[in-house]
Design a protein around this motif. Structure first.
Motif, mmCIF file in Angstrom:
data_model
loop_
_atom_site.group_PDB
_atom_site.id
_atom_site.type_symbol
_atom_site.label_atom_id
_atom_site.label_comp_id
_atom_site.label_asym_id
_atom_site.label_seq_id
_atom_site.Cartn_x
_atom_site.Cartn_y
_atom_site.Cartn_z
ATOM 1 N N GLU A 80 0.833 -1.207 0.000
ATOM 2 C CA GLU A 80 0.000 0.000 0.000
ATOM 3 C C GLU A 80 0.872 1.263 0.000
ATOM 4 O O GLU A 80 0.558 2.243 -0.678
ATOM 5 C CB GLU A 80 -0.951 0.012 1.203
ATOM 6 N N LYS A 83 2.228 1.647 -3.505
ATOM 7 C CA LYS A 83 1.174 2.101 -4.418
ATOM 8 C C LYS A 83 0.970 3.608 -4.316
ATOM 9 O O LYS A 83 0.755 4.287 -5.320
ATOM 10 C CB LYS A 83 -0.151 1.396 -4.114
ATOM 11 N N TRP A 89 4.858 0.406 -8.837
ATOM 12 C CA TRP A 89 5.013 -0.256 -7.542
ATOM 13 C C TRP A 89 5.234 -1.755 -7.683
ATOM 14 O O TRP A 89 5.919 -2.354 -6.859
ATOM 15 C CB TRP A 89 3.816 0.040 -6.644
ATOM 16 N N LYS A 90 4.680 -2.371 -8.712
ATOM 17 C CA LYS A 90 4.839 -3.821 -8.886
ATOM 18 C C LYS A 90 6.301 -4.186 -9.139
ATOM 19 O O LYS A 90 6.823 -5.122 -8.540
ATOM 20 C CB LYS A 90 3.970 -4.335 -10.033
#
Length: 137
Positions: A80, A83, A89-90
């Protein structure tokens, strides 16, 4: 003999036993989860799994969880955070899991900007009156 035990432990962490010709890949025993969570009791581990929606698979007198479901639940707060901070973010999370420090440093420098939060603008007369009264307090 010690090296053999280490290899067996690594094998058990990634694959659980044999059942006929099928191998259970990606399962982790609750005892291993207990060690990761630093809990002293398996009941606490089961409660944690229920609270974080990690499915527990019971086979005989042993219990297992899906390794990746546990990892994602364990790192949910960090995900979170990523993100909110990064568009990619991945990629950053995967680099984190792999321990790829060079990739983490490069991506954090490129995406150092945080997402901007838009300032709220009141639209109606009632909203403006309310906000002006709140400022006076």
């Amino acid at each position: 003999m010690n090296k053999l035990n280490n290899i067996e432990n690594e094998f058990e962490q990634s694959m659980i036993g044999l059942a006929g010709d099928k191998m259970f890949v990606g399962l982790m025993g609750l005892i291993h989860v207990k060690t990761i969570l630093n809990y002293k009791d398996l009941r606490a581990v089961r409660n944690w799994c229920r609270k974080h929606n990690v499915f527990i698979i019971k086979q005989g007198n042993k219990s297992y969880v899906n390794k990746w479901e546990f990892i994602l639940s364990f790192h949910k707060q960090f995900i979170e955070h990523l993100k909110a901070k990064h568009k990619n973010w991945k990629k950053i999370f995967i680099a984190y899991l792999k321990g790829n420090l060079n990739h983490l440093v490069d991506t954090s420098e490129k995406s150092g900007k945080q997402l901007k939060v838009k300032k709220y603008v009141s639209k109606s007369r009632e909203e403006k009156l309310f906000l002006s009264k709140m400022k006076k307090l």
